[in-house]
Scaffold this motif. Structure first.
Motif, PDB file in Angstrom:
ATOM      1  N   UNK A   6       0.825  -1.211   0.000  1.00  0.00           N
ATOM      2  CA  UNK A   6       0.000   0.000   0.000  1.00  0.00           C
ATOM      3  C   UNK A   6       0.864   1.267   0.000  1.00  0.00           C
ATOM      4  N   UNK A   7       0.272   2.339  -0.465  1.00  0.00           N
ATOM      5  CA  UNK A   7       0.886   3.674  -0.438  1.00  0.00           C
ATOM      6  C   UNK A   7       2.198   3.752  -1.206  1.00  0.00           C
ATOM      7  N   UNK A   8       2.257   3.130  -2.374  1.00  0.00           N
ATOM      8  CA  UNK A   8       3.461   3.222  -3.204  1.00  0.00           C
ATOM      9  C   UNK A   8       3.568   4.612  -3.806  1.00  0.00           C
ATOM     10  N   UNK A   9       4.784   5.131  -3.963  1.00  0.00           N
ATOM     11  CA  UNK A   9       4.921   6.409  -4.672  1.00  0.00           C
ATOM     12  C   UNK A   9       4.491   6.232  -6.124  1.00  0.00           C
ATOM     13  N   UNK A  10       4.026   7.328  -6.724  1.00  0.00           N
ATOM     14  CA  UNK A  10       3.523   7.257  -8.090  1.00  0.00           C
ATOM     15  C   UNK A  10       4.215   8.287  -8.971  1.00  0.00           C
ATOM     16  N   UNK A  11       4.324   7.940 -10.278  1.00  0.00           N
ATOM     17  CA  UNK A  11       4.782   8.910 -11.268  1.00  0.00           C
ATOM     18  C   UNK A  11       3.651   9.908 -11.514  1.00  0.00           C
ATOM     19  N   UNK A  12       3.996  11.094 -12.017  1.00  0.00           N
ATOM     20  CA  UNK A  12       2.947  12.015 -12.448  1.00  0.00           C
ATOM     21  C   UNK A  12       2.306  11.416 -13.709  1.00  0.00           C
ATOM     22  N   UNK A  13       1.089  11.842 -14.083  1.00  0.00           N
ATOM     23  CA  UNK A  13       0.374  11.199 -15.198  1.00  0.00           C
ATOM     24  C   UNK A  13       1.139  11.165 -16.523  1.00  0.00           C
ATOM     25  N   UNK A  14       1.814  12.240 -16.883  1.00  0.00           N
ATOM     26  CA  UNK A  14       2.545  12.264 -18.156  1.00  0.00           C
ATOM     27  C   UNK A  14       3.709  11.266 -18.135  1.00  0.00           C
ATOM     28  N   UNK A  15       4.478  11.250 -17.067  1.00  0.00           N
ATOM     29  CA  UNK A  15       5.594  10.312 -16.947  1.00  0.00           C
ATOM     30  C   UNK A  15       5.096   8.875 -16.915  1.00  0.00           C
ATOM     31  N   UNK A  16       3.979   8.631 -16.236  1.00  0.00           N
ATOM     32  CA  UNK A  16       3.418   7.284 -16.167  1.00  0.00           C
ATOM     33  C   UNK A  16       3.024   6.788 -17.558  1.00  0.00           C
ATOM     34  N   UNK A  17       2.453   7.651 -18.386  1.00  0.00           N
ATOM     35  CA  UNK A  17       2.108   7.249 -19.744  1.00  0.00           C
ATOM     36  C   UNK A  17       3.352   6.956 -20.572  1.00  0.00           C
ATOM     37  N   UNK A  18       4.405   7.725 -20.376  1.00  0.00           N
ATOM     38  CA  UNK A  18       5.651   7.497 -21.122  1.00  0.00           C
ATOM     39  C   UNK A  18       6.354   6.216 -20.684  1.00  0.00           C
ATOM     40  N   UNK A  19       6.312   5.912 -19.401  1.00  0.00           N
ATOM     41  CA  UNK A  19       7.014   4.743 -18.868  1.00  0.00           C
ATOM     42  C   UNK A  19       6.165   3.478 -18.889  1.00  0.00           C
ATOM     43  N   UNK A  20       4.855   3.606 -19.036  1.00  0.00           N
ATOM     44  CA  UNK A  20       3.996   2.438 -19.133  1.00  0.00           C
ATOM     45  C   UNK A  20       3.524   1.880 -17.808  1.00  0.00           C
ATOM     46  N   UNK A  21       3.786   2.574 -16.716  1.00  0.00           N
ATOM     47  CA  UNK A  21       3.330   2.137 -15.399  1.00  0.00           C
ATOM     48  C   UNK A  21       3.166   3.354 -14.496  1.00  0.00           C
ATOM     49  N   UNK A  22       2.276   3.241 -13.547  1.00  0.00           N
ATOM     50  CA  UNK A  22       2.042   4.345 -12.613  1.00  0.00           C
ATOM     51  C   UNK A  22       3.053   4.335 -11.469  1.00  0.00           C
ATOM     52  N   UNK A  23       3.594   3.162 -11.146  1.00  0.00           N
ATOM     53  CA  UNK A  23       4.471   3.020  -9.977  1.00  0.00           C
ATOM     54  C   UNK A  23       5.923   2.804 -10.376  1.00  0.00           C
ATOM     55  N   UNK A  24       6.846   3.589  -9.821  1.00  0.00           N
ATOM     56  CA  UNK A  24       8.270   3.418 -10.127  1.00  0.00           C
ATOM     57  C   UNK A  24       8.794   2.021  -9.764  1.00  0.00           C
ATOM     58  N   UNK A  25       8.201   1.379  -8.775  1.00  0.00           N
ATOM     59  CA  UNK A  25       8.632   0.047  -8.368  1.00  0.00           C
ATOM     60  C   UNK A  25       8.466  -0.969  -9.493  1.00  0.00           C
ATOM     61  N   UNK A  26       7.465  -0.786 -10.350  1.00  0.00           N
ATOM     62  CA  UNK A  26       7.192  -1.717 -11.440  1.00  0.00           C
ATOM     63  C   UNK A  26       7.824  -1.302 -12.769  1.00  0.00           C
ATOM     64  N   UNK A  27       8.542  -0.215 -12.789  1.00  0.00           N
ATOM     65  CA  UNK A  27       9.160   0.254 -14.035  1.00  0.00           C
ATOM     66  C   UNK A  27      10.398  -0.560 -14.357  1.00  0.00           C
ATOM     67  N   UNK A  28      10.478  -1.035 -15.593  1.00  0.00           N
ATOM     68  CA  UNK A  28      11.623  -1.803 -16.070  1.00  0.00           C
ATOM     69  C   UNK A  28      12.006  -1.280 -17.449  1.00  0.00           C
ATOM     70  N   UNK A  29      13.080  -0.494 -17.549  1.00  0.00           N
ATOM     71  CA  UNK A  29      13.439   0.071 -18.854  1.00  0.00           C
ATOM     72  C   UNK A  29      13.930  -1.008 -19.813  1.00  0.00           C
ATOM     73  N   UNK A  30      13.690  -0.782 -21.101  1.00  0.00           N
ATOM     74  CA  UNK A  30      14.157  -1.692 -22.140  1.00  0.00           C
ATOM     75  C   UNK A  30      15.463  -1.166 -22.700  1.00  0.00           C
ATOM     76  N   UNK A  31      16.474  -2.015 -22.702  1.00  0.00           N
ATOM     77  CA  UNK A  31      17.776  -1.650 -23.275  1.00  0.00           C
ATOM     78  C   UNK A  31      17.973  -2.493 -24.528  1.00  0.00           C
ATOM     79  N   UNK A  32      17.564  -1.958 -25.661  1.00  0.00           N
ATOM     80  CA  UNK A  32      17.662  -2.676 -26.920  1.00  0.00           C
ATOM     81  C   UNK A  32      18.830  -2.184 -27.755  1.00  0.00           C
ATOM     82  N   UNK A  33      18.896  -2.623 -29.006  1.00  0.00           N
ATOM     83  CA  UNK A  33      20.015  -2.226 -29.865  1.00  0.00           C
ATOM     84  C   UNK A  33      20.051  -0.727 -30.157  1.00  0.00           C
ATOM     85  N   UNK A  34      18.898  -0.068 -30.118  1.00  0.00           N
ATOM     86  CA  UNK A  34      18.869   1.374 -30.392  1.00  0.00           C
ATOM     87  C   UNK A  34      19.503   2.152 -29.247  1.00  0.00           C
ATOM     88  N   UNK A  35      19.248   1.705 -28.010  1.00  0.00           N
ATOM     89  CA  UNK A  35      19.783   2.401 -26.849  1.00  0.00           C
ATOM     90  C   UNK A  35      21.253   2.086 -26.611  1.00  0.00           C
TER      91      UNK A  35
END
Length: 76
Positions: free
Chosen positions: A39-68
């Motif tokens: 409960x009470x997890x910190x949250x991204x602001x709405x714009x950042x959450x849409x860009x990252x694909x999740x509302x909670x930083x705990x569940x964010x997992x960036x993709x490191x592909x060939x472009x990056x």
């Protein structure tokens, strides 16, 4: 703490005609290591959450592909 990126060293055949890949890696999602959403997890602001694909930083997992480029944790 979990490790989202796993590494392994595949077998390299002396008869392989291609240049071998010495270290391979794969990503595991953070949700594998969290049993129940706390409960009470910190949250991204709405714009950042849409860009990252999740509302909670705990569940964010960036993709490191060939472009990056190469993942910073790759050991050589």
């Amino acid at each position: 703490m979990f490790t989202p990126r796993k590494f392994w060293h595949p077998y390299v055949s002396p008869f392989d005609p291609c240049k071998p890949i010495l270290v391979k890696s794969y990503s595991t999602p953070p949700s594998l290591y969290i049993q129940v959403q706390p409960p009470n997890l910190p949250q991204f602001d709405p714009h950042t959450a849409l860009c990252k694909g999740t509302l909670w930083p705990l569940y964010y997992d960036p993709y490191h592909g060939p472009v990056e480029g190469k993942h910073p944790e790759v050991e050589r």
